[in-house]
Design a protein around this motif. Structure first.
Motif, PDB file in Angstrom:
ATOM      1  N   MET A 128      62.031  50.251  14.259  1.00  0.00           N
ATOM      2  CA  MET A 128      63.003  49.288  14.877  1.00  0.00           C
ATOM      3  C   MET A 128      63.726  48.193  14.201  1.00  0.00           C
ATOM      4  SD  MET A 128      63.634  50.440  18.272  1.00  0.00           S
ATOM      5  CE  MET A 128      64.152  48.917  18.847  1.00  0.00           C
ATOM      6  N   SER A 129      63.094  48.154  12.964  1.00  0.00           N
ATOM      7  CA  SER A 129      63.850  46.912  12.069  1.00  0.00           C
ATOM      8  C   SER A 129      65.169  46.826  12.101  1.00  0.00           C
ATOM      9  CB  SER A 129      62.742  46.618  10.772  1.00  0.00           C
ATOM     10  OG  SER A 129      63.150  47.900  10.153  1.00  0.00           O
ATOM     11  N   HIS A 130      65.896  47.913  11.669  1.00  0.00           N
ATOM     12  CA  HIS A 130      67.294  47.925  11.233  1.00  0.00           C
ATOM     13  C   HIS A 130      68.089  47.590  12.427  1.00  0.00           C
ATOM     14  CE1 HIS A 130      70.976  48.915   9.346  1.00  0.00           C
ATOM     15  NE2 HIS A 130      71.204  49.809  10.215  1.00  0.00           N
ATOM     16  N   SER A 131      67.692  48.454  13.829  1.00  0.00           N
ATOM     17  CA  SER A 131      68.542  48.240  14.926  1.00  0.00           C
ATOM     18  C   SER A 131      68.401  46.843  15.502  1.00  0.00           C
ATOM     19  CB  SER A 131      67.921  49.307  15.887  1.00  0.00           C
ATOM     20  OG  SER A 131      68.434  50.437  15.468  1.00  0.00           O
ATOM     21  N   GLU A 132      67.207  46.265  15.418  1.00  0.00           N
ATOM     22  CA  GLU A 132      66.878  44.808  15.920  1.00  0.00           C
ATOM     23  C   GLU A 132      67.748  43.821  15.199  1.00  0.00           C
ATOM     24  OE1 GLU A 132      64.532  43.288  18.345  1.00  0.00           O
ATOM     25  OE2 GLU A 132      65.407  45.159  19.071  1.00  0.00           O
ATOM     26  N   LEU A 133      67.712  43.972  14.010  1.00  0.00           N
ATOM     27  CA  LEU A 133      68.263  43.255  12.705  1.00  0.00           C
ATOM     28  C   LEU A 133      69.846  43.208  13.234  1.00  0.00           C
ATOM     29  CD1 LEU A 133      68.470  41.509  10.325  1.00  0.00           C
ATOM     30  CD2 LEU A 133      68.789  43.201   9.093  1.00  0.00           C
TER      31      LEU A 133
ATOM     32  N   GLY B 116      73.765  56.045  19.316  1.00  0.00           N
ATOM     33  CA  GLY B 116      73.607  56.892  17.936  1.00  0.00           C
ATOM     34  C   GLY B 116      72.237  57.275  17.780  1.00  0.00           C
ATOM     35  N   SER B 117      71.040  56.591  18.334  1.00  0.00           N
ATOM     36  CA  SER B 117      69.751  56.958  17.797  1.00  0.00           C
ATOM     37  C   SER B 117      68.767  56.432  18.925  1.00  0.00           C
ATOM     38  CB  SER B 117      69.416  56.469  16.377  1.00  0.00           C
ATOM     39  OG  SER B 117      69.399  55.138  16.631  1.00  0.00           O
ATOM     40  N   THR B 118      67.699  57.059  18.848  1.00  0.00           N
ATOM     41  CA  THR B 118      66.582  56.575  19.742  1.00  0.00           C
ATOM     42  C   THR B 118      66.511  54.814  19.674  1.00  0.00           C
ATOM     43  OG1 THR B 118      64.915  57.044  18.288  1.00  0.00           O
ATOM     44  CG2 THR B 118      65.375  58.547  20.004  1.00  0.00           C
ATOM     45  N   ASP B 119      66.605  54.463  18.295  1.00  0.00           N
ATOM     46  CA  ASP B 119      66.175  52.981  18.008  1.00  0.00           C
ATOM     47  C   ASP B 119      67.202  52.105  18.492  1.00  0.00           C
ATOM     48  OD1 ASP B 119      63.976  53.735  16.854  1.00  0.00           O
ATOM     49  OD2 ASP B 119      64.800  53.294  14.666  1.00  0.00           O
ATOM     50  N   ALA B 120      68.591  52.715  18.672  1.00  0.00           N
ATOM     51  CA  ALA B 120      69.844  52.115  19.017  1.00  0.00           C
ATOM     52  C   ALA B 120      69.786  51.900  20.650  1.00  0.00           C
ATOM     53  CB  ALA B 120      71.009  52.821  18.694  1.00  0.00           C
TER      54      ALA B 120
ATOM     55  N   THR C 264      75.998  63.509  26.214  1.00  0.00           N
ATOM     56  CA  THR C 264      76.253  62.130  27.001  1.00  0.00           C
ATOM     57  C   THR C 264      75.420  61.000  26.360  1.00  0.00           C
ATOM     58  OG1 THR C 264      76.514  63.223  29.084  1.00  0.00           O
ATOM     59  CG2 THR C 264      75.919  60.944  29.353  1.00  0.00           C
ATOM     60  N   PHE C 265      74.278  61.357  25.810  1.00  0.00           N
ATOM     61  CA  PHE C 265      73.262  60.157  25.202  1.00  0.00           C
ATOM     62  C   PHE C 265      74.179  59.686  24.016  1.00  0.00           C
ATOM     63  CE2 PHE C 265      70.817  58.775  21.578  1.00  0.00           C
ATOM     64  CZ  PHE C 265      69.948  57.959  22.380  1.00  0.00           C
ATOM     65  N   PHE C 266      74.765  60.450  23.246  1.00  0.00           N
ATOM     66  CA  PHE C 266      75.272  60.229  21.934  1.00  0.00           C
ATOM     67  C   PHE C 266      76.731  59.594  22.240  1.00  0.00           C
ATOM     68  CE2 PHE C 266      72.592  63.157  19.841  1.00  0.00           C
ATOM     69  CZ  PHE C 266      71.791  62.209  18.939  1.00  0.00           C
ATOM     70  N   ASN C 267      77.377  59.558  23.539  1.00  0.00           N
ATOM     71  CA  ASN C 267      78.533  58.928  23.919  1.00  0.00           C
ATOM     72  C   ASN C 267      78.096  57.442  24.024  1.00  0.00           C
ATOM     73  OD1 ASN C 267      80.269  61.338  23.953  1.00  0.00           O
ATOM     74  ND2 ASN C 267      79.805  61.298  26.146  1.00  0.00           N
ATOM     75  N   TYR C 268      76.671  57.184  24.017  1.00  0.00           N
ATOM     76  CA  TYR C 268      76.361  55.675  24.329  1.00  0.00           C
ATOM     77  C   TYR C 268      75.798  54.991  23.131  1.00  0.00           C
ATOM     78  CZ  TYR C 268      77.806  56.192  29.193  1.00  0.00           C
ATOM     79  OH  TYR C 268      78.508  56.654  30.500  1.00  0.00           O
TER      80      TYR C 268
END
Length: 236
Positions: A136-141, A73-77, A67-71
């Motif tokens: 977190m830099s990539h997801s924040e960007l 793609g990663s912890t950072d996301a 279910t997590f991956f339905n929403y």
């Protein structure tokens, strides 16, 4: 501290017909997404960046790994959804501004519409908790880039209604400048306040965001000299 989720659909321009209320399925999906985000933020507080897994988040949220991956793609996301939530709310306010209003004024008014300083609290907390981590830099960007594209799209729609109003270079440069000013406000606030999430500190962050838009609107000058931030002397 929880984040107020953005409505599933962005509002249209004034005068549009109101959209149908969300279905039970949509509400359940929004609740699950929010539960995942809240669980991730709680684990970030207690464990720090990079010290928990998808399984940890799923267990804390009471869902399965699948279910997590339905929403996300990663912890950072999952964590970056906090930033997405605030920026999406700001974009929704931006879309509601009058179509003939200058884009920079609309951006400032959109931020002012988020009147409660607590609205920026989740964004501020995430920023303070991840400053020492590159994870977190990539997801924040991606979140800020998404907002930049949305600003460009809204500005483009407005320009299309007025032939010759602005070209693509202008629109993209303007949207990029708005985002850069937003980031600068966050950095200045953190340099002054650190991990302080008091109402006064959050009010200062909101004002810095507004001031940054005002600086951009004035061309960074007042009377031919660099424009100081109106909140420059605010600290405690």
């Amino acid at each position: 501290m929880t984040m107020t989720p953005a409505p599933p659909d962005a509002p249209g321009q004034p005068g549009d017909q109101p959209s149908a209320p969300p279905s039970r399925r949509e509400l359940n999906k929004a609740a699950t997404r929010q539960a995942i985000t809240d669980a991730a933020l709680t684990l970030l507080r207690s464990s720090g960046p990079g010290n928990f897994t998808v399984e940890d988040i799923a267990d804390a949220a009471g869902i399965s790994r699948r279910t997590f991956f339905n929403y996300f793609g990663s912890t950072d996301a999952a964590l970056a959804s906090v930033t997405h939530g605030f920026l999406d709310n700001a974009i929704q306010q931006f879309r509601l501004r009058p179509a003939n209003e200058p884009v920079l004024q609309s951006a400032q008014e959109a931020l002012m519409a988020l009147a409660d300083p607590m609205t920026v609290a989740p964004l501020a907390e995430l920023f303070t908790l991840t400053q020492q981590s590159s994870l977190m830099s990539h997801s924040e960007l991606e979140a800020w880039d998404h907002c930049r594209e949305q600003i460009t799209a809204v500005a483009r729609d407005r320009a299309s209604a007025t032939p010759g109003a602005a070209d693509e270079l202008y629109l993209r440069a303007l949207a990029g400048s708005v985002i850069s000013c937003g980031k600068a406000a966050m950095e200045v606030w953190f340099s002054r306040r650190g991990a302080d999430l008091s109402p006064a500190s959050l009010a200062e962050l909101r004002q810095l965001l507004i001031d940054a838009m005002a600086l951009l609107g004035s061309g960074f000058t007042i009377g031919g000299t660099p424009a100081p931030s109106s909140s420059a002397s605010r600290s405690s």
